[in-house]
Write a protein that holds these residues in place. Structure first.
Motif, PDB file in Angstrom:
ATOM      1  N   GLU A  17       0.841  -1.188   0.000  1.00  0.00           N
ATOM      2  CA  GLU A  17       0.000   0.000   0.000  1.00  0.00           C
ATOM      3  C   GLU A  17       0.879   1.242   0.000  1.00  0.00           C
ATOM      4  OE1 GLU A  17      -2.723  -0.094   3.271  1.00  0.00           O
ATOM      5  OE2 GLU A  17      -4.076  -1.514   2.262  1.00  0.00           O
ATOM      6  N   ASN A  19       0.469   5.305   0.901  1.00  0.00           N
ATOM      7  CA  ASN A  19      -0.429   6.268   1.548  1.00  0.00           C
ATOM      8  C   ASN A  19      -1.749   5.627   1.951  1.00  0.00           C
ATOM      9  OD1 ASN A  19       1.370   8.523   1.319  1.00  0.00           O
ATOM     10  ND2 ASN A  19       0.812   8.693  -0.849  1.00  0.00           N
ATOM     11  N   GLY A  20      -1.651   4.379   2.409  1.00  0.00           N
ATOM     12  CA  GLY A  20      -2.829   3.678   2.900  1.00  0.00           C
ATOM     13  C   GLY A  20      -3.742   3.134   1.823  1.00  0.00           C
ATOM     14  N   LYS A  21      -3.314   3.216   0.557  1.00  0.00           N
ATOM     15  CA  LYS A  21      -4.127   2.732  -0.560  1.00  0.00           C
ATOM     16  C   LYS A  21      -3.334   1.684  -1.349  1.00  0.00           C
ATOM     17  CE  LYS A  21      -7.202   5.893   0.407  1.00  0.00           C
ATOM     18  NZ  LYS A  21      -7.342   7.101  -0.408  1.00  0.00           N
ATOM     19  N   PRO A  22      -4.029   0.735  -1.962  1.00  0.00           N
ATOM     20  CA  PRO A  22      -3.307  -0.247  -2.790  1.00  0.00           C
ATOM     21  C   PRO A  22      -2.517   0.447  -3.895  1.00  0.00           C
ATOM     22  CG  PRO A  22      -5.589  -0.925  -2.458  1.00  0.00           C
ATOM     23  CD  PRO A  22      -5.479   0.479  -1.945  1.00  0.00           C
ATOM     24  N   GLU A 354      -1.340  10.475  -3.481  1.00  0.00           N
ATOM     25  CA  GLU A 354      -2.043  10.341  -2.207  1.00  0.00           C
ATOM     26  C   GLU A 354      -3.056   9.211  -2.253  1.00  0.00           C
ATOM     27  OE1 GLU A 354      -1.637  11.906   0.785  1.00  0.00           O
ATOM     28  OE2 GLU A 354       0.207  12.654  -0.141  1.00  0.00           O
ATOM     29  N   GLU A 355      -3.508   8.872  -3.451  1.00  0.00           N
ATOM     30  CA  GLU A 355      -4.451   7.763  -3.638  1.00  0.00           C
ATOM     31  C   GLU A 355      -3.735   6.461  -3.990  1.00  0.00           C
ATOM     32  OE1 GLU A 355      -7.849   8.117  -3.110  1.00  0.00           O
ATOM     33  OE2 GLU A 355      -7.041   9.998  -2.286  1.00  0.00           O
ATOM     34  N   GLY A 356      -2.397   6.474  -3.908  1.00  0.00           N
ATOM     35  CA  GLY A 356      -1.631   5.279  -4.188  1.00  0.00           C
ATOM     36  C   GLY A 356      -1.378   5.031  -5.663  1.00  0.00           C
ATOM     37  N   GLU A 391      -7.518  -1.108 -12.228  1.00  0.00           N
ATOM     38  CA  GLU A 391      -6.564  -0.037 -11.949  1.00  0.00           C
ATOM     39  C   GLU A 391      -6.844   1.182 -12.828  1.00  0.00           C
ATOM     40  OE1 GLU A 391      -2.523  -2.029 -10.296  1.00  0.00           O
ATOM     41  OE2 GLU A 391      -2.884  -2.320 -12.440  1.00  0.00           O
ATOM     42  N   ALA A 394      -9.507   2.961 -11.031  1.00  0.00           N
ATOM     43  CA  ALA A 394      -8.962   3.713  -9.895  1.00  0.00           C
ATOM     44  C   ALA A 394      -8.325   5.010 -10.376  1.00  0.00           C
ATOM     45  CB  ALA A 394      -7.945   2.859  -9.143  1.00  0.00           C
ATOM     46  N   GLN A 397     -11.097   7.446 -11.306  1.00  0.00           N
ATOM     47  CA  GLN A 397     -11.667   7.996 -10.081  1.00  0.00           C
ATOM     48  C   GLN A 397     -10.721   9.021  -9.473  1.00  0.00           C
ATOM     49  OE1 GLN A 397     -14.730   7.521  -8.991  1.00  0.00           O
ATOM     50  NE2 GLN A 397     -14.349   8.960  -7.310  1.00  0.00           N
ATOM     51  N   GLY A 398      -9.411   8.785  -9.577  1.00  0.00           N
ATOM     52  CA  GLY A 398      -8.426   9.737  -9.081  1.00  0.00           C
ATOM     53  C   GLY A 398      -8.466  11.057  -9.834  1.00  0.00           C
TER      54      GLY A 398
END
Length: 408
Positions: A17, A19-22, A354-356, A391, A394, A397-398
């Motif tokens: 991970e 920043n706490g995201k995959p 920040e979103e990984g 991905e 993702a 969405q980012g």
């Protein structure tokens, strides 16, 4: 052929991970991640066979030499070269292109000659020819891209002429993803008595390349973009040309006999490989070729094409996005370069991180192309064998989150 759904399990780095995201790694045009099989090959050399190549008669030296030269044969077969003598191990694409400019170029270019390149080149296939022209008094000429950034055969034919001695061109643009018609341009170059030098850094990792079928004179690429360690690469050159060229580095492995006032060099390919090479790295390059061969390069290209097609369709649904290069996924390789109106590319990349999500932002070592596009920098997403549609979702969405973050 490997199952693309299972390939990710070979890449331990993708399990983490950020920043706490995959982790969503979409910076493959800069460098690719390494599968367990490649890492194991590198570790095995250092744990079991660590010795210098070609020089020792002991067992470890013999095993290291066999593995190192075995990797050279794998490269030869992978790109369709006729002989291992045509495979020069280098530190990467940049080293290979500079070798051609400094050796072949220095011996064959003089005042009044013309060197043809394009606006879309990476700096590594731009500056060596720019500097060669400055040193020799040759003229640098440029193939103007089409509106979508592609290089057409017609434009190339209008620039390449009787004074042209070298045509240096990228196979796949690291910014636009455009695929250059290398075979047709090589024919034009040869009809005018010129040699063609190709930057294959973004091609060899992503599609089947046959240097004999393309009829290129020199072709350079990097290992680190095709699953192998950094500091590895290859320069392919036609044997007849390489035999006439002088080395540009001296010492160690490339020496045959040394006298007080003169020396002689080993035969190809070793006369261009001075000093102790990146032995473990090139052995691991061989392992990377094994890995890609098992998948099949046509399958690699198809997988990336599906991701690009999906990404292009989803990106175009977002207002304020400018996409550079052709919108037809069939006309590009596995990357998309873009800008989001009102957001600097570096700010965009920071929010996505920040979103990984790892992407690239900047001028991508292609400042003349940035100038041609009328921008200072862009953002780039680039795909490889371990990336998925999820991905891409993702990433999309980012982008939407970034617009919200900046009040757009």
């Amino acid at each position: 052929m490997k199952d693309f759904a299972k390939i990710r399990s070979d890449f331990k780095i993708l399990e983490q991970e950020v920043n706490g995201k995959p982790l969503v790694y979409l910076d493959n045009a800069a460098t690719a991640q390494k599968p367990k099989q490649v890492v194991d090959a590198l570790v095995s050399y250092y744990e079991m066979d660590n010795a210098n190549v070609h020089r020792g008669v002991h067992t470890l030296a013999g095993r290291a030499t066999d593995a190192y030269e075995g990797a050279r044969e794998k490269v030869r077969a992978f790109i369709g070269a006729s002989h291992t003598k045509e495979i020069i191990f280098t530190r990467g694409t940049t080293t290979g292109l500079n070798l051609v400019a400094d050796s072949y170029g220095a011996a064959n270019i003089s005042s009044g000659d013309e060197i043809v390149i394009s606006h879309v080149e990476h700096h590594s296939n731009f500056i060596p020819w720019q500097q060669l022209a400055k040193r020799t008094g040759a003229t640098l000429k440029f193939i103007e891209p089409e509106e979508d950034g592609s290089i057409s055969v017609e434009k190339a034919a209008s620039v390449i002429g009787a004074k042209t001695k070298i045509v240096a061109i990228t196979h796949v643009s690291n910014v636009l993803g455009t695929i250059t018609p290398i075979q047709a341009i090589a024919q034009i170059a040869h009809e005018n008595g010129a040699v063609i030098v190709v930057d294959g850094a973004q091609a060899v990792p992503h599609m089947a390349v046959d240097v004999a079928a393309l009829d290129v004179d020199f072709y350079a690429f990097s290992g680190h973009k095709m699953l192998a360690p950094t500091g590895t690469g290859v320069l392919y050159g036609k044997k007849a040309l390489l035999e006439k060229m002088e080395p540009t580095e001296f010492g160690g492995e490339m020496i045959d006999f040394v006298n007080l006032y003169d020396s002689t060099w080993k035969e190809l390919p070793w006369k261009f490989e001075a000093g102790t090479p990146t032995i473990g790295g090139q052995i691991a390059l061989g392992a990377a070729i094994d890995y890609l061969t098992e998948i099949g390069m046509d399958a690699v290209h198809l997988h990336e094409g599906e991701l690009v097609r999906y990404a292009l369709a989803e990106m175009q649904k977002i207002s304020g996005i400018t996409i550079y290069g052709p919108l037809d996924a069939n006309k590009r390789a596995g990357l998309v370069t873009f800008n989001l109106e009102g957001v600097h590319p570096h700010d965009l990349a920071t929010v996505l991180d920040e979103e990984g999500i790892a992407i690239r932002a900047g001028h991508h070592c292609a400042q003349p192309l940035m100038k041609w596009l009328g921008v200072n920098s862009t953002a780039r997403v680039s795909f490889y064998i371990y990336n998925t549609k999820e991905e891409v979702d993702a990433f999309i969405q980012g982008l939407k989150l970034t617009k919200e973050y900046f009040g757009l």
